[in-house]
Scaffold this active site. Structure first.
Site, PDB file in Angstrom:
ATOM      1  N   CYS C 160       4.139  -5.968   1.161  1.00 60.55           N
ATOM      2  CA  CYS C 160       3.704  -5.501   2.475  1.00 60.55           C
ATOM      3  C   CYS C 160       2.258  -5.877   2.786  1.00 60.55           C
ATOM      4  O   CYS C 160       1.885  -5.994   3.954  1.00 60.55           O
ATOM      5  CB  CYS C 160       3.890  -3.987   2.585  1.00 60.55           C
ATOM      6  SG  CYS C 160       3.125  -3.062   1.246  1.00 60.55           S
ATOM      7  N   HIS C 254      -1.543  -0.782   6.690  1.00 55.97           N
ATOM      8  CA  HIS C 254      -2.509  -1.400   5.782  1.00 55.97           C
ATOM      9  C   HIS C 254      -3.598  -2.077   6.603  1.00 55.97           C
ATOM     10  O   HIS C 254      -3.305  -2.908   7.467  1.00 55.97           O
ATOM     11  CB  HIS C 254      -1.830  -2.436   4.904  1.00 55.97           C
ATOM     12  CG  HIS C 254      -0.930  -1.855   3.849  1.00 55.97           C
ATOM     13  ND1 HIS C 254      -0.788  -0.507   3.624  1.00 55.97           N
ATOM     14  CD2 HIS C 254      -0.129  -2.465   2.925  1.00 55.97           C
ATOM     15  CE1 HIS C 254       0.056  -0.309   2.618  1.00 55.97           C
ATOM     16  NE2 HIS C 254       0.473  -1.466   2.187  1.00 55.97           N
TER      17      HIS C 254
END
Lengths: 364, 364, 364, 364
Positions: C160, C254
């Site tokens: 990810c 993120h």
């Protein structure tokens, strides 16, 4: 206090969070000398310093803010189920309830066992001591020994959420009587331990309004600890306790919003005075782990706050604030309290209890 | 509902958080057409899109999750103290209490004013409406108009902490009667606004157990909103409310642990049924901003949780869980509720109130 | 796209977080019809709605913000190791790496497998697709099939943390060339999954500056995905990537601070233009799960922020801001990006990849 | 050190956060005796204990974890603009930059001024001292005195984000030379002060990837502090520094991910050795506020972490971990550092600087 020699103690469950807190509380202790450490079979045979090192990452799994007392790093960890107690006077256990059911009887057959586990907490012949609160329950020790054929006994501490509540209630109960208690807790994540613990994903920007079994524990324990000994049993204190227990995103320190109905009308000043006076005899004992106050009342309007107040007296005081009249319960008052769940509410509180039992001759 | 034409509305305090929430709630509204925006003198004369742009950093000061409806970006912001209302049918105000005391009478002299400010909330001739709860208080509008010589009137919404509590109590009050209420709130930081707001430094890893005046507001408002109209005044509902209000580190959504004493014994199922039935008539009105339920009960044991449940029905439902018996209050029950403090508890709730007053003919 | 009939798909690991995200992404999908769910033996034989219910507490273990599509609640969960694929065209797997090593070859022997696991990600004959980035790597599929004797193939998505980085780099690489990349990530707790996940106790008021293996993954994958196919292998993109990956107390999204050295000098405007142009051809495909932009640049000075920007285009866009010149790397620029780790960075990104492979004929 | 008598000092801005931190650092100080406190006109004339009490709520506005040293509670707070310095040897100022521009010249005309404000930090004749780093810049003091006609001088400390970075770089610069530095910071909320400070609403579950002017400060200050004195000016250190500064939801402690290019190849062990050796001479001075180490390297893989490591040596050490090779910068290495922004990075660091200047005779 029977003798002046140091008691030789074992700490069981030493590699876990509560066990490590025992080690911090027992480093350089004037009365207790840690001779043996025990944990599950997986750690057995390793030095403690090695047992808490994660093999794959190399990280040290030490969970206390205080460093590990150096003297313990080279002690060998033994298998809790095979622990020999020939040279041990007292055992502190910090294991899960299921494990406690197995090992605590093994130890209690020989020596006193001071425990943070709930395994035996609700048994009729088992006292749940709080320092300064219910030393009169110590008569139960003999009942327990007789019934179970033990030379020692098991003495579990209360749930961490019960601790601050009872410390706040005891002086009111003694002086004014209590007719009812309503309490909502906002509990820290450290109270849930590390396995499984509380995931950040579940508690960040959130509240979890349910902690399984917690409300029942607080209700039952409060009545038991404040109960009266009647021959060989404790009659629960005759008032109802109703709780809602929630988890909030705070690291350490349980906050509780308390509403109390009193038997006798009391002014707010009289209540503050009761708290000031409540533990004088206990404090005169000057036990090694005792704080200068067991309850501390503050008039600061925005206090107590967990981050600012939990470390007062090294986490051994219940900090109370916001005392006001309540107009719902009879002679009602309400306040907010804060209690450090992993200090007085866990291992360090258990060490203080042990000191208390030694001082009062319950532990020889 | 008097006519089918869209009402022309002004939003005052449009650049602030609550004002922006009004704009989001009023974008493409079928009944209300925003014609004018107003704010303090500092913003006056600027286009709205420019007024919310920080000059020094170039940052856009838009505080809602939803984007700003495009049609408002080019509206000119007017000076709230000089707002002309000739082409306005209704004003929504979202200003601080001090400012509200000055500007709301100017507007109410001419048109109805739906407000999120507390300035007039406790005046005897001012109704505090909650949708589906107390439309019968609308008779006060004429009392207010007569006393003050206004053609319009001022209708402030309740404090955000009162909203969910009253929505949960109303069906119980109607069906079983209420003798007492004890409540501990765990309130989100957004409830404190942005100026001064809650500093991260003060609330991270923490709880602040005091919100000035909040407890008194909740206690007074609950009794007022559930009170009975007696000629030209409201007789407060005849039960006591006792609260402890705390601030926790949650962005949106006030959680409340409620303990209620009932006049008449009720089973838990009967209470759930009361919640299911409680707002049927109101929901039949099918107002544009009304959710499909005003209260939603869930049997999920760990719910309601603010992060997971605050956006149910776009923040317009009070979500209730953990219904249990309480053994302290007479016929006591306890539960946990969650109410979105900046949706139903603020601007969007005020818009729903306006719709309700239009539908029921209180606003012509 | 080979045919217009819906592909029949199986979701493996359906009861876990990523599996549930697959279900949300596949509910009412126009091209894919979920016919079978599979998980570990423990869940096998139960209806999905039952399999995600915790037996002891009664709580529903559903982890997505979106509700579970109703049609899946009554599907029976099968044992992943015994899943029959006779009526299945395509498998989505969301299991741990160890399990993936066992089950993915079983499935890939028969049908294409789109996976979120890393088990095969670094094998030379396994392409790691990102939508709009490297469809030319699809020639590897035949290499893989030939080498392994499979009728299907396995196509794992990237880590990810790699996803947003590569989406931001690809347009710069194509237009200006890249000589070096330095990146520091601040990763959300949801990226760690739920088991063990990140304990609140470890991350509250904290940063954990190490995520095992993460930095190596990002470095290797970035070079692989942007690499050139040379006959039957991928030659990694010829620039170095150096990362520090940290965990912060953010739920989803993120954030990455990126410093890039370019082969050719480019103005900030030219770089923004490259991002605007970069995925035009891909976006013209109008795939069902494709967002209107794959990268979105914002000039707002304080953005991107995870809480405010992660849900742009339902978490399927990489949001970039703070583009500035860097004076350390050759022709250096620096910027901050945000990528939703559990949307584009996980199951929903994998569904988009599957759509892409169908559209481009890689999946028949 | 010129004499053994205690210096008499004034603390200006005493009621604010940084001012209170000065008081904590100066309580019972062996060399410095606080004689006067000053603040804005609003506080002037009140006793300190009264000045920090909020009138409306009664709350004490004391912001440090440590209690206020008792001796200061009854000192009268004076108006900073009218402070008389006849009996004062040294002034510590902790005021906003705008105020510093006004009052610091008034004081510096007579006595040395150690400041946490940035007002004069970038002036060519003003040294920015860090203990153990650049005492050779003290020749600038005479340049400053001559140019401005002052008997004293002003000595501002660096930005809190610069502090840890320079402490980590200095030993590498001295031993290996530095060609370039790339750094991403994750800064605590306490660095933003209390007014306006960082709202919980803005940072909870979030990162703010921009702190106005911070990156420029760090870049300029790093080169200045590590610069060489050439007659009457400092030549900035000849390497570029490129930063991205972000704010995260951490109370205290700035974390920085650093990538450094070295002039000369060095092994990781050599770098650790450089850190161990780097401040030996400074530490031999045994200044009252000096920690046992200025930089502390740890091999624990998951460290440093702000909550666990910020209080090492009472917040006076820069804790470094995760040293690895970097393959992008020439002879590159990368590491993560943690520096306590309100201890060494603010008042207590300024007190250490004052001690250093006294010891080395810069302050008479």
């Amino acid at each position: 206090m029977a003798g002046t020699a140091q008691r030789r103690v074992a700490v069981v469950g030493a590699t876990g969070v509560a066990g490590q807190q025992f080690l911090v509380s027992l480093g350089q202790h004037p009365w207790f000398k840690v001779k043996r450490l025990a944990a599950s079979e997986r750690s057995a045979g390793k030095k403690f310093g090695e047992a808490i090192r994660d093999q794959s990452s190399g990280a040290t799994r030490w969970f206390c803010d205080e460093p590990c007392p150096k003297e313990f790093l080279n002690l060998e960890v033994e298998n809790a189920e095979k622990l020999v107690l020939d040279d041990i006077d007292l055992v502190f256990t910090a294991v899960e309830s299921d494990a406690a059911k197995i090992v605590e009887p093994l130890y209690a057959a020989k020596v006193p066992v001071i425990s943070t586990a709930s395994a035996f907490r609700y048994d009729a012949d088992v006292p749940v001591f709080l320092p300064g609160v219910n030393i009169d329950h110590s008569a139960l020790v003999k009942v327990q020994q007789k019934k179970r054929g033990w030379k020692g006994f098991v003495s579990p501490g209360p749930n961490c959420t019960t601790v601050g509540l009872v410390f706040s209630l005891k002086p009111l109960y003694d002086r004014f009587g209590i007719s009812s208690v309503i309490m909502t807790s906002m509990q820290a994540v450290s109270g849930a331990g590390r396995s499984p613990g509380v995931l950040s994903y579940d508690i960040l920007d959130n509240i979890v309004p349910y902690i399984p079994k917690e409300e029942e524990k607080v209700q039952t324990e409060t009545q038991k600890i404040l109960g009266k000994l009647d021959h060989d049993r404790i009659v629960p204190a005759p008032f109802n306790v109703s709780c809602t227990c929630t988890r909030v995103n705070v690291i350490d320190g349980h906050t509780e919003a308390v509403f109390v109905g009193l038997q006798k009308k009391a002014s707010l000043d009289e209540i503050k005075q009761a708290w000031r006076d409540g533990y004088k005899d206990f404090l005169k004992l000057e036990l090694p782990s005792a704080p200068p106050e067991l309850v501390h009342y503050t008039d600061e309007p925005f206090r107590p706050q967990p981050r600012l107040d939990r470390n007062l007296h090294d986490g051994m005081a219940t900090v109370i604030g916001r005392l006001r009249n309540d107009n719902v319960l009879p002679n009602g008052v309400k306040y907010v309290l804060l209690s450090h769940n992993t200090k007085m509410g866990a291992a360090k509180g258990a060490v203080l209890t042990a000191e208390y039992l030694v001082k009062r001759g319950v532990i020889a």
